[in-house]
Enzyme design. Structure first.
Site, PDB file in Angstrom:
ATOM      1  N   ARG A 283       0.848  -1.180   0.000  1.00 50.72           N
ATOM      2  CA  ARG A 283       0.000   0.000   0.000  1.00 50.72           C
ATOM      3  C   ARG A 283       0.889   1.236   0.000  1.00 50.72           C
ATOM      4  O   ARG A 283       1.871   1.296   0.752  1.00 50.72           O
ATOM      5  CB  ARG A 283      -0.900   0.003   1.251  1.00 50.72           C
ATOM      6  CG  ARG A 283      -1.993   1.045   1.201  1.00 50.72           C
ATOM      7  CD  ARG A 283      -2.798   1.097   2.498  1.00 50.72           C
ATOM      8  NE  ARG A 283      -2.175   1.960   3.470  1.00 50.72           N
ATOM      9  CZ  ARG A 283      -2.808   2.486   4.540  1.00 50.72           C
ATOM     10  NH1 ARG A 283      -4.076   2.194   4.767  1.00 50.72           N
ATOM     11  NH2 ARG A 283      -2.171   3.276   5.378  1.00 50.72           N
TER      12      ARG A 283
ATOM     13  N   TYR B 260      -3.230  11.239   6.374  1.00 50.27           N
ATOM     14  CA  TYR B 260      -3.460   9.873   6.857  1.00 50.27           C
ATOM     15  C   TYR B 260      -2.474   8.883   6.213  1.00 50.27           C
ATOM     16  O   TYR B 260      -2.232   8.941   5.011  1.00 50.27           O
ATOM     17  CB  TYR B 260      -4.892   9.397   6.521  1.00 50.27           C
ATOM     18  CG  TYR B 260      -4.992   7.901   6.632  1.00 50.27           C
ATOM     19  CD1 TYR B 260      -5.085   7.295   7.882  1.00 50.27           C
ATOM     20  CD2 TYR B 260      -4.864   7.082   5.511  1.00 50.27           C
ATOM     21  CE1 TYR B 260      -5.070   5.920   8.002  1.00 50.27           C
ATOM     22  CE2 TYR B 260      -4.862   5.706   5.622  1.00 50.27           C
ATOM     23  CZ  TYR B 260      -4.961   5.124   6.872  1.00 50.27           C
ATOM     24  OH  TYR B 260      -4.923   3.763   6.984  1.00 50.27           O
TER      25      TYR B 260
ATOM     26  N   ASP C 182      -5.221   3.875  -0.133  1.00 48.02           N
ATOM     27  CA  ASP C 182      -6.395   4.109   0.717  1.00 48.02           C
ATOM     28  C   ASP C 182      -6.793   5.582   0.634  1.00 48.02           C
ATOM     29  O   ASP C 182      -6.036   6.454   1.068  1.00 48.02           O
ATOM     30  CB  ASP C 182      -6.038   3.725   2.163  1.00 48.02           C
ATOM     31  CG  ASP C 182      -7.256   3.625   3.066  1.00 48.02           C
ATOM     32  OD1 ASP C 182      -8.324   4.150   2.695  1.00 48.02           O
ATOM     33  OD2 ASP C 182      -7.135   3.014   4.155  1.00 48.02           O
TER      34      ASP C 182
ATOM     35  N   HIS D 178      -9.316   6.778   2.277  1.00 48.57           N
ATOM     36  CA  HIS D 178      -9.788   7.078   3.632  1.00 48.57           C
ATOM     37  C   HIS D 178     -10.997   8.016   3.650  1.00 48.57           C
ATOM     38  O   HIS D 178     -11.027   8.999   4.404  1.00 48.57           O
ATOM     39  CB  HIS D 178      -8.640   7.609   4.494  1.00 48.57           C
ATOM     40  CG  HIS D 178      -8.549   6.919   5.818  1.00 48.57           C
ATOM     41  ND1 HIS D 178      -8.881   7.524   7.007  1.00 48.57           N
ATOM     42  CD2 HIS D 178      -8.205   5.662   6.148  1.00 48.57           C
ATOM     43  CE1 HIS D 178      -8.722   6.670   7.999  1.00 48.57           C
ATOM     44  NE2 HIS D 178      -8.325   5.529   7.511  1.00 48.57           N
TER      45      HIS D 178
ATOM     46  N   GLU E  22      -8.983   2.052  -2.090  1.00 49.26           N
ATOM     47  CA  GLU E  22      -9.814   1.748  -0.915  1.00 49.26           C
ATOM     48  C   GLU E  22     -10.566   2.988  -0.431  1.00 49.26           C
ATOM     49  O   GLU E  22     -10.033   4.094  -0.450  1.00 49.26           O
ATOM     50  CB  GLU E  22      -8.875   1.236   0.181  1.00 49.26           C
ATOM     51  CG  GLU E  22      -9.558   0.986   1.507  1.00 49.26           C
ATOM     52  CD  GLU E  22      -8.554   0.564   2.573  1.00 49.26           C
ATOM     53  OE1 GLU E  22      -7.413   0.216   2.240  1.00 49.26           O
ATOM     54  OE2 GLU E  22      -8.932   0.592   3.753  1.00 49.26           O
TER      55      GLU E  22
ATOM     56  N   GLU F  66     -14.152  -1.133   5.825  1.00 49.87           N
ATOM     57  CA  GLU F  66     -13.514  -1.344   7.132  1.00 49.87           C
ATOM     58  C   GLU F  66     -14.325  -0.732   8.280  1.00 49.87           C
ATOM     59  O   GLU F  66     -14.175  -1.161   9.418  1.00 49.87           O
ATOM     60  CB  GLU F  66     -12.082  -0.799   7.142  1.00 49.87           C
ATOM     61  CG  GLU F  66     -11.988   0.713   7.126  1.00 49.87           C
ATOM     62  CD  GLU F  66     -10.554   1.205   7.074  1.00 49.87           C
ATOM     63  OE1 GLU F  66      -9.738   0.590   6.389  1.00 49.87           O
ATOM     64  OE2 GLU F  66     -10.276   2.215   7.722  1.00 49.87           O
TER      65      GLU F  66
ATOM     66  N   ARG G  68     -13.851  -5.125   2.793  1.00 50.16           N
ATOM     67  CA  ARG G  68     -12.778  -4.735   3.720  1.00 50.16           C
ATOM     68  C   ARG G  68     -13.100  -4.965   5.198  1.00 50.16           C
ATOM     69  O   ARG G  68     -12.345  -4.548   6.071  1.00 50.16           O
ATOM     70  CB  ARG G  68     -12.485  -3.234   3.516  1.00 50.16           C
ATOM     71  CG  ARG G  68     -11.709  -2.925   2.271  1.00 50.16           C
ATOM     72  CD  ARG G  68     -10.274  -3.390   2.400  1.00 50.16           C
ATOM     73  NE  ARG G  68      -9.492  -2.524   3.263  1.00 50.16           N
ATOM     74  CZ  ARG G  68      -8.561  -2.960   4.100  1.00 50.16           C
ATOM     75  NH1 ARG G  68      -8.296  -4.239   4.221  1.00 50.16           N
ATOM     76  NH2 ARG G  68      -7.868  -2.102   4.828  1.00 50.16           N
TER      77      ARG G  68
ATOM     78  N   GLU H  66      -4.646  -7.523   4.727  1.00 53.68           N
ATOM     79  CA  GLU H  66      -3.820  -6.412   5.236  1.00 53.68           C
ATOM     80  C   GLU H  66      -3.035  -6.908   6.451  1.00 53.68           C
ATOM     81  O   GLU H  66      -3.577  -7.594   7.319  1.00 53.68           O
ATOM     82  CB  GLU H  66      -4.727  -5.249   5.636  1.00 53.68           C
ATOM     83  CG  GLU H  66      -3.973  -4.017   6.126  1.00 53.68           C
ATOM     84  CD  GLU H  66      -4.926  -2.878   6.512  1.00 53.68           C
ATOM     85  OE1 GLU H  66      -6.067  -3.174   6.908  1.00 53.68           O
ATOM     86  OE2 GLU H  66      -4.526  -1.711   6.409  1.00 53.68           O
TER      87      GLU H  66
ATOM     88  N   TRP I  92     -12.265  11.973   8.184  1.00 56.64           N
ATOM     89  CA  TRP I  92     -10.864  11.635   8.427  1.00 56.64           C
ATOM     90  C   TRP I  92     -10.569  10.248   7.885  1.00 56.64           C
ATOM     91  O   TRP I  92     -11.355   9.342   8.067  1.00 56.64           O
ATOM     92  CB  TRP I  92     -10.540  11.649   9.937  1.00 56.64           C
ATOM     93  CG  TRP I  92      -9.070  11.364  10.129  1.00 56.64           C
ATOM     94  CD1 TRP I  92      -8.038  12.242   9.974  1.00 56.64           C
ATOM     95  CD2 TRP I  92      -8.494  10.103  10.484  1.00 56.64           C
ATOM     96  NE1 TRP I  92      -6.839  11.599  10.202  1.00 56.64           N
ATOM     97  CE2 TRP I  92      -7.092  10.294  10.510  1.00 56.64           C
ATOM     98  CE3 TRP I  92      -9.020   8.839  10.752  1.00 56.64           C
ATOM     99  CZ2 TRP I  92      -6.205   9.245  10.800  1.00 56.64           C
ATOM    100  CZ3 TRP I  92      -8.150   7.808  11.040  1.00 56.64           C
ATOM    101  CH2 TRP I  92      -6.739   8.006  11.070  1.00 56.64           C
TER     102      TRP I  92
END
Ligand code: EZ4
Ligand code: CO
Length: 409
Positions: free
Chosen positions: A147, A159, A217, A219, A243, A269, A290, A346, A409
């Protein structure tokens, strides 16, 4: 067999973890992970105050019945705290069942579908030389999928970027939760990010060639049309996945992203039930699921979710940051090994103190993880070590835009 005790253990080696240990009258005990980053004590209370009293005297072999009982008898459904607590119970019961059978858990899930579990690690850098160095370190550690997260000119804290190499000089992993009384404030600018990121991937492909699987990602920071633009811009660099390109409470928003790009998409996630994925899976709007075993009701619920995804050729990409404890990671690995529609796992490695508290039988070699052959999950909790690391309040950061508006975030 009967459950005689259930204990909630909160410990903070490197970071906070919530572990449930269920004990039976036949001397077998099992472990489950209920860690919810930044909200750990809520799960500990949900378990100790409301779930543990319901477990005493139950037959630990009745896993499906216990899952349905905890889900339906609460009346209030879903949510991260509830589903993490149910996951902790569910995984502890699977650990007990597999120990009683004298087998590693994956055998009870149908046996191994593969020899090893492809894992990806987190490389990051503030600039290209630091990022390349981080990618090289991950390749040296054995990772074969990586990643890529990077700083963005004009943004102070992004992030996924380790601000500096760790003290021991060996790990570049990024731990977002900070031990402090209040959450840290970070800044964000989506247009600056969209301008910067494609050039980073062009440079990484130029340096490391076309074969290395690369992930990224987002995020949850883009609108659907911004995510569509980024997905298109990254197509030449052949990502394994992009992601969390948008906050996905609105599953229909992914239709727009999907219409515009062939970059594979991974989401989930922060989800905690199959219902969060219903449109995403049925309309084939994503390519990877995820969810964490720890946040999605355990092995029982994850198996059903991934079987549903399999009907649409959607694969697993189980969440495995450091805020999933070694117990939750082991549960993921047994599932990864057994299911047919495995995609990738992951794997951010835990620190030495965490490995001292949680003794593990899973192994990582040549880019592949394996849960090991110990009966059950293959993780033991050293309670004396755990007691040496008391809980520390810790929060994930939050974002504000330049004009002061709160952003995802
Ligand atoms: O920010 O687990 O893909 N991995 C991630 C993680 C999450 C943390 C939040 O607790 O997005 O690093
Ligand atoms: Co993520």
């Amino acid at each position: 067999m009967k459950i005689t005790a259930a204990d909630v253990i909160v410990t903070s080696p490197d970071r906070n973890f919530v572990t449930l240990r269920i004990t039976t009258d036949e001397g077998i005990s099992g472990l489950g992970d209920g860690t919810l980053n930044g909200r750990e004590l809520s799960v500990a209370s949900y378990l100790a105050d409301h779930v543990v009293p319901l477990l005493i005297g139950r037959d630990p072999h009745r896993i499906e019945d216990t899952w349905q009982f905890l889900y339906r008898s609460a009346y209030w459904r879903r949510g991260p705290v509830t589903m993490a607590a149910i996951a902790a119970v569910d995984v502890a019961l699977w650990d007990i069942k597999a120990k009683a059978a004298g087998m590693p858990l994956y055998q009870l899930l149908g046996g191994a579908s593969r020899n090893g579990i492809m894992a990806y690690g987190h490389a990051s850098g503030r600039d290209l030389p630091e990022l390349f160095d981080s990618i090289r370190r991950h390749l040296e550690l054995g990772y074969r999928s990586i990643r890529v997260q990077t700083s963005v000119p004009g943004i102070n804290a992004v992030y996924g970027v380790a601000a500096q190499p760790s003290v021991d000089g060996k790990r570049y992993d990024y731990e977002p939760a900070q031990r402090a009384a209040l959450p840290a404030e970070e800044d964000w600018d989506t247009r600056a990010y969209l301008r910067h990121l494609p050039g980073v991937f062009e440079a990484v492909r130029g340096e490391f060639g076309p074969e290395l699987p690369l992930l990224h990602d987002g995020h949850h920071r883009m609108t659907p049309i911004q995510a569509a633009k980024l997905g298109k811009a990254l197509e030449p660099y052949d990502l394994f996945w992009l992601e969390d390109c948008t906050p996905a409470e609105n599953q229909e928003a992914l239709r727009l992203v999907r219409q515009h790009t062939t970059t594979p998409l991974a989401i989930g996630e922060v989800f905690n039930t199959v219902w969060d994925y219903q449109t995403l899976i049925r309309e084939q709007l994503i390519d990877y699921v995820r969810s964490a075993v720890t946040h999605t009701g355990g092995i029982t619920a994850m198996r059903k979710l991934l079987d549903y995804a399999a009907q649409y050729q959607i694969k697993s990409g189980i969440h495995g940051p450091t805020d999933i404890s070694p117990v939750g990671m082991a549960a993921a690995l047994h599932l990864d090994l057994a299911i047919h529609n495995f995609g990738i796992q992951e794997y951010m490695q835990h620190g030495a103190a965490t490995n001292e508290v949680f003794r593990q039988s899973f192994a990582f070699a040549d880019g592949y993880l394996h849960p090991g052959e110990s009966p059950g999950l293959g993780v033991e909790l050293d309670e004396e070590a755990a007691a040496r690391f008391p809980y520390h309040a810790a929060y994930l950061p939050f974002n504000r835009l330049k004009d002061g508006t709160i952003h995802d975030w």
